[in-house]
Design a protein around this motif. Sequence first.
Motif, PDB file in Angstrom:
ATOM      1  N   GLY A  39       0.780  -1.234   0.000  1.00 49.86           N
ATOM      2  CA  GLY A  39       0.000   0.000   0.000  1.00 49.86           C
ATOM      3  C   GLY A  39       0.804   1.273   0.000  1.00 49.86           C
ATOM      4  N   GLY A  40       2.077   1.198   0.345  1.00 49.59           N
ATOM      5  CA  GLY A  40       2.943   2.361   0.272  1.00 49.59           C
ATOM      6  C   GLY A  40       2.450   3.546   1.077  1.00 49.59           C
ATOM      7  N   LEU A  41       2.677   4.741   0.552  1.00 44.44           N
ATOM      8  CA  LEU A  41       2.329   5.971   1.261  1.00 44.44           C
ATOM      9  C   LEU A  41       0.827   6.098   1.509  1.00 44.44           C
ATOM     10  CD1 LEU A  41       4.727   8.479  -0.542  1.00 44.44           C
ATOM     11  CD2 LEU A  41       4.782   7.896   1.891  1.00 44.44           C
ATOM     12  N   ASP A  42       0.022   5.437   0.689  1.00 45.95           N
ATOM     13  CA  ASP A  42      -1.428   5.523   0.881  1.00 45.95           C
ATOM     14  C   ASP A  42      -1.866   4.953   2.222  1.00 45.95           C
ATOM     15  OD1 ASP A  42      -1.717   6.685  -1.583  1.00 45.95           O
ATOM     16  OD2 ASP A  42      -2.203   4.822  -2.624  1.00 45.95           O
ATOM     17  N   LEU A  43      -1.034   4.096   2.813  1.00 39.95           N
ATOM     18  CA  LEU A  43      -1.386   3.467   4.081  1.00 39.95           C
ATOM     19  C   LEU A  43      -1.114   4.398   5.272  1.00 39.95           C
ATOM     20  CD1 LEU A  43      -2.467   0.581   3.905  1.00 39.95           C
ATOM     21  CD2 LEU A  43      -0.360  -0.221   4.955  1.00 39.95           C
ATOM     22  N   LEU A  44      -0.305   5.425   5.064  1.00 40.91           N
ATOM     23  CA  LEU A  44       0.081   6.325   6.141  1.00 40.91           C
ATOM     24  C   LEU A  44      -0.974   7.416   6.356  1.00 40.91           C
ATOM     25  CD1 LEU A  44       2.720   4.823   5.609  1.00 40.91           C
ATOM     26  CD2 LEU A  44       3.945   6.983   5.864  1.00 40.91           C
ATOM     27  N   THR A  45      -0.943   8.000   7.537  1.00 41.30           N
ATOM     28  CA  THR A  45      -1.819   9.135   7.809  1.00 41.30           C
ATOM     29  C   THR A  45      -1.285  10.375   7.098  1.00 41.30           C
ATOM     30  OG1 THR A  45      -0.614   9.826   9.784  1.00 41.30           O
ATOM     31  CG2 THR A  45      -2.362   8.175  10.083  1.00 41.30           C
ATOM     32  N   GLU A  46      -2.097  11.404   7.033  1.00 39.54           N
ATOM     33  CA  GLU A  46      -1.668  12.646   6.399  1.00 39.54           C
ATOM     34  C   GLU A  46      -0.463  13.235   7.110  1.00 39.54           C
ATOM     35  OE1 GLU A  46      -3.523  17.086   5.402  1.00 39.54           O
ATOM     36  OE2 GLU A  46      -4.857  15.399   5.864  1.00 39.54           O
ATOM     37  N   GLU A  47      -0.459  13.167   8.450  1.00 42.45           N
ATOM     38  CA  GLU A  47       0.674  13.695   9.217  1.00 42.45           C
ATOM     39  C   GLU A  47       1.937  12.894   8.932  1.00 42.45           C
ATOM     40  OE1 GLU A  47       3.555  13.888  12.437  1.00 42.45           O
ATOM     41  OE2 GLU A  47       2.241  12.169  12.048  1.00 42.45           O
ATOM     42  N   GLU A  48       1.822  11.585   8.829  1.00 44.64           N
ATOM     43  CA  GLU A  48       2.997  10.755   8.540  1.00 44.64           C
ATOM     44  C   GLU A  48       3.525  11.021   7.141  1.00 44.64           C
ATOM     45  OE1 GLU A  48       2.386   6.721  11.180  1.00 44.64           O
ATOM     46  OE2 GLU A  48       1.108   7.003   9.434  1.00 44.64           O
ATOM     47  N   ARG A  49       2.648  11.210   6.178  1.00 50.91           N
ATOM     48  CA  ARG A  49       3.104  11.517   4.820  1.00 50.91           C
ATOM     49  C   ARG A  49       3.826  12.856   4.788  1.00 50.91           C
ATOM     50  NH1 ARG A  49      -1.909   9.055   3.430  1.00 50.91           N
ATOM     51  NH2 ARG A  49      -2.972  11.083   3.314  1.00 50.91           N
ATOM     52  N   ALA A  50       3.338  13.804   5.566  1.00 45.74           N
ATOM     53  CA  ALA A  50       4.013  15.108   5.626  1.00 45.74           C
ATOM     54  C   ALA A  50       5.408  14.968   6.227  1.00 45.74           C
ATOM     55  CB  ALA A  50       3.169  16.087   6.431  1.00 45.74           C
ATOM     56  N   ARG A  51       5.530  14.178   7.290  1.00 42.01           N
ATOM     57  CA  ARG A  51       6.845  13.952   7.898  1.00 42.01           C
ATOM     58  C   ARG A  51       7.770  13.269   6.902  1.00 42.01           C
ATOM     59  NH1 ARG A  51       6.400  10.782  13.336  1.00 42.01           N
ATOM     60  NH2 ARG A  51       8.672  11.027  13.166  1.00 42.01           N
ATOM     61  N   HIS A  52       7.260  12.286   6.179  1.00 38.30           N
ATOM     62  CA  HIS A  52       8.049  11.592   5.164  1.00 38.30           C
ATOM     63  C   HIS A  52       8.574  12.572   4.127  1.00 38.30           C
ATOM     64  CE1 HIS A  52       8.294   9.635   1.164  1.00 38.30           C
ATOM     65  NE2 HIS A  52       8.850   8.637   1.819  1.00 38.30           N
ATOM     66  N   ASP A  53       7.717  13.453   3.648  1.00 31.92           N
ATOM     67  CA  ASP A  53       8.109  14.373   2.581  1.00 31.92           C
ATOM     68  C   ASP A  53       9.104  15.419   3.058  1.00 31.92           C
ATOM     69  OD1 ASP A  53       6.397  12.972   0.977  1.00 31.92           O
ATOM     70  OD2 ASP A  53       4.761  14.424   1.076  1.00 31.92           O
ATOM     71  N   ARG A  54       9.115  15.718   4.367  1.00 30.73           N
ATOM     72  CA  ARG A  54      10.055  16.723   4.889  1.00 30.73           C
ATOM     73  C   ARG A  54      11.474  16.179   5.021  1.00 30.73           C
ATOM     74  NH1 ARG A  54       5.652  18.182   8.360  1.00 30.73           N
ATOM     75  NH2 ARG A  54       6.559  16.949  10.064  1.00 30.73           N
ATOM     76  N   LEU A  55      11.645  14.871   5.017  1.00 32.66           N
ATOM     77  CA  LEU A  55      12.982  14.294   5.151  1.00 32.66           C
ATOM     78  C   LEU A  55      13.810  14.608   3.910  1.00 32.66           C
ATOM     79  CD1 LEU A  55      11.942  10.853   6.687  1.00 32.66           C
ATOM     80  CD2 LEU A  55      13.055  12.751   7.870  1.00 32.66           C
ATOM     81  N   LEU A  56      15.050  15.024   4.113  1.00 39.15           N
ATOM     82  CA  LEU A  56      15.864  15.516   3.016  1.00 39.15           C
ATOM     83  C   LEU A  56      16.497  14.407   2.186  1.00 39.15           C
ATOM     84  CD1 LEU A  56      17.684  18.513   4.776  1.00 39.15           C
ATOM     85  CD2 LEU A  56      15.638  18.577   3.330  1.00 39.15           C
TER      86      LEU A  56
END
Length: 266
Positions: A39-56
Motif C-alpha cells: 500500500g505504500g504511502l497511501d497506508l500512512l496518515t496525512e501527518e505521517e506523509r508530511a513527515r516523510h516528505d520533509r525528510l531531506l
Amino acid sequence: MTTTTMAPPGPTTEDPLAGGADVWLLAEEDVPRFAEATGGLDLLTEEERARHDRLLFPAARTRFLGARLLSRQVLSQYADVPPAEWRFDKGRFGRPSIHSTHQSDWGLDFNITHTNGLIAAIVVRGRTAGVDAENTPARPEALKFAPKVFTPLEQEVLRRDREQGHAFADSWVAKEAYTKATGMGMARGFDAFSVHRLRGGGLAVVDDEIPEPERPLWQIQVLQVWDRFALGIAIRTTEHDEGPVPVRLRSAMAELLPTAPRDPAR
C-alpha cells in the motif's frame, strides 16, 4: 541465523504471542518492493506523509516509510485491525504506542528500530518491549563516546575485549533497547545504569531506578542478524512467565507479502 515461525500470517485462534515475542526483520533494500505490495504511502496518515516528505535524504525517507509500513502490517497479524486503520500515540519522551482505543482491545505493545540496512519491529502482548539495531562492528570513531554512554565498569570490560567494535555495538543496542522499553529512550543517560553479562552468558540490567521487586522481570539479550547487525532486545516480562520469554525472528518479506492466487488451469 535461524528464523523460526510460529504461525501463518493473519490473526489466529491460537495466540502466537501467548508465550513469547516476535521480532520482524525487513532489509532496507526491500522496502520499495514491500511498499508496492502493501500500500505504500497511501497506508500512512496525512501527518505521517508530511513527515516523510520533509525528510531531506532518500535513505531516510525509505527507512521512515519501511518502519511505518512494517509496524502496521505486523500489528495486523495479532489483531483484527486492517493495516490502514492503526493509529499511534507518543509518550512523554516520544516513544510510539498504539492508540488507546486499539490498545485496550488487544493488549499489544510494539517497538520499532531502523539503522542503515535494517528495519526491525518487536511485538508482545501483556508485556513491554524495546528493540534497537546497529551495524556491527561499530566504527572505530564511535569508541571515543564510551565514557559518555557507559559506566566505569562497562568501560573497563570494553577495554579488555579483544573485539571492541562488536562489544561496543552489543552494549549500545542492549542499553538503548532497555531505555526504549522504559519509554525514556535517549532522554535517559546511558551512564546512569549498566548492562552486564552474566556467568551463564545472559545479560542483566543494573538500574537503581527499577523497584527491587521488578528487577528480575527484565530480560535483556543481543542477537546477531545477517552477520552485520547487532539487535538488542529488552522485555519486561510478567510475574506469570516461567523463565525467559522466547524470542522468534521472522521475515517480513517471506511472511507478510500477499501471496499471488494460484492459476486453477495449472
